[in-house]
Design a protein around this motif. Structure first.
Motif, PDB file in Angstrom:
ATOM      1  N   THR A  86      43.867  27.454 -10.036  1.00 44.98           N
ATOM      2  CA  THR A  86      43.027  26.632  -9.172  1.00 44.98           C
ATOM      3  C   THR A  86      43.077  25.197  -9.640  1.00 44.98           C
ATOM      4  O   THR A  86      43.110  24.920 -10.830  1.00 44.98           O
ATOM      5  CB  THR A  86      41.564  27.114  -9.234  1.00 44.98           C
ATOM      6  OG1 THR A  86      41.515  28.468  -8.813  1.00 44.98           O
ATOM      7  CG2 THR A  86      40.678  26.294  -8.308  1.00 44.98           C
ATOM      8  N   THR A  88      41.578  21.069  -8.248  1.00 41.54           N
ATOM      9  CA  THR A  88      40.720  20.395  -7.273  1.00 41.54           C
ATOM     10  C   THR A  88      41.407  19.114  -6.823  1.00 41.54           C
ATOM     11  O   THR A  88      41.862  18.324  -7.645  1.00 41.54           O
ATOM     12  CB  THR A  88      39.341  20.079  -7.875  1.00 41.54           C
ATOM     13  OG1 THR A  88      38.797  21.289  -8.388  1.00 41.54           O
ATOM     14  CG2 THR A  88      38.411  19.532  -6.808  1.00 41.54           C
ATOM     15  N   GLU A  91      38.068  16.712  -3.875  1.00 42.17           N
ATOM     16  CA  GLU A  91      36.879  17.561  -3.768  1.00 42.17           C
ATOM     17  C   GLU A  91      37.113  18.894  -3.066  1.00 42.17           C
ATOM     18  O   GLU A  91      36.185  19.607  -2.718  1.00 42.17           O
ATOM     19  CB  GLU A  91      35.730  16.809  -3.073  1.00 42.17           C
ATOM     20  CG  GLU A  91      35.262  15.621  -3.876  1.00 42.17           C
ATOM     21  CD  GLU A  91      34.103  14.888  -3.224  1.00 42.17           C
ATOM     22  OE1 GLU A  91      33.454  15.458  -2.321  1.00 42.17           O
ATOM     23  OE2 GLU A  91      33.847  13.746  -3.632  1.00 42.17           O
ATOM     24  N   GLN A  92      38.366  19.222  -2.843  1.00 40.94           N
ATOM     25  CA  GLN A  92      38.690  20.501  -2.211  1.00 40.94           C
ATOM     26  C   GLN A  92      39.308  21.397  -3.280  1.00 40.94           C
ATOM     27  O   GLN A  92      40.220  20.990  -3.986  1.00 40.94           O
ATOM     28  CB  GLN A  92      39.698  20.271  -1.077  1.00 40.94           C
ATOM     29  CG  GLN A  92      40.345  21.532  -0.538  1.00 40.94           C
ATOM     30  CD  GLN A  92      39.536  22.186   0.570  1.00 40.94           C
ATOM     31  OE1 GLN A  92      39.244  21.585   1.590  1.00 40.94           O
ATOM     32  NE2 GLN A  92      39.172  23.445   0.351  1.00 40.94           N
ATOM     33  N   GLU A  93      38.792  22.601  -3.410  1.00 38.45           N
ATOM     34  CA  GLU A  93      39.350  23.526  -4.387  1.00 38.45           C
ATOM     35  C   GLU A  93      40.580  24.202  -3.793  1.00 38.45           C
ATOM     36  O   GLU A  93      40.542  24.723  -2.684  1.00 38.45           O
ATOM     37  CB  GLU A  93      38.303  24.580  -4.749  1.00 38.45           C
ATOM     38  CG  GLU A  93      38.488  25.124  -6.136  1.00 38.45           C
ATOM     39  CD  GLU A  93      37.337  26.037  -6.523  1.00 38.45           C
ATOM     40  OE1 GLU A  93      37.300  27.165  -5.992  1.00 38.45           O
ATOM     41  OE2 GLU A  93      36.496  25.618  -7.335  1.00 38.45           O
TER      42      GLU A  93
END
Length: 132
Positions: A86, A88, A91-93
């Motif tokens: 994961t 980022t 601000e989007q994972e």
């Protein structure tokens, strides 16, 4: 077989009914993995249903049906994959996995909106990291 189809259908229904509250990293990985599996199986319609409305406008179920075979024609067979990770971005994972195609490694990226629908599904060339 039929049993697997039923099972896949059931798990899809479950995925759709999972609410954001219950969502953890594991769920995101499970969904990302399912999306990749649907792509590999050429099940564009099922995959299409997992996308959010913007993503659905950008791509058709037919395109998703053939995406994997197009990738393998371009980049050769997929001979393995890395682990889900994961990151980022704005601000989007984003969940991603590196796939080892015979000519060019590709990174498969997914991201989900707050409703748990995929708003990102894309392949980019995998950044080349020196092998340890």
């Amino acid at each position: 077989g039929l049993f697997m189809k039923k099972l896949i259908y059931l798990s899809l229904c479950l995925l759709v009914s999972i609410t954001t509250f219950a969502q953890t990293q594991k769920n995101e990985y499970a969904k990302s993995r399912k999306m990749l599996q649907l792509l590999m199986d050429g099940k564009g319609k099922e995959l299409y249903m997992m996308l959010d409305t913007n993503a659905q406008k950008a791509v058709s179920a037919e395109q998703l049906n053939t995406l994997w075979s197009e990738l393998t024609q371009l980049y050769g067979t997929c001979n393995g994959e890395g682990n889900w990770e994961t990151t980022t971005l704005m601000e989007q994972e984003i969940q991603y996995i590196d796939l080892k195609f015979s000519s060019t490694p590709l990174r498969f990226l997914t991201a989900f909106d707050k409703d748990g629908r995929a708003n990102t599904l894309r392949f980019i060339p995998a950044p080349v990291t020196p092998t340890k």
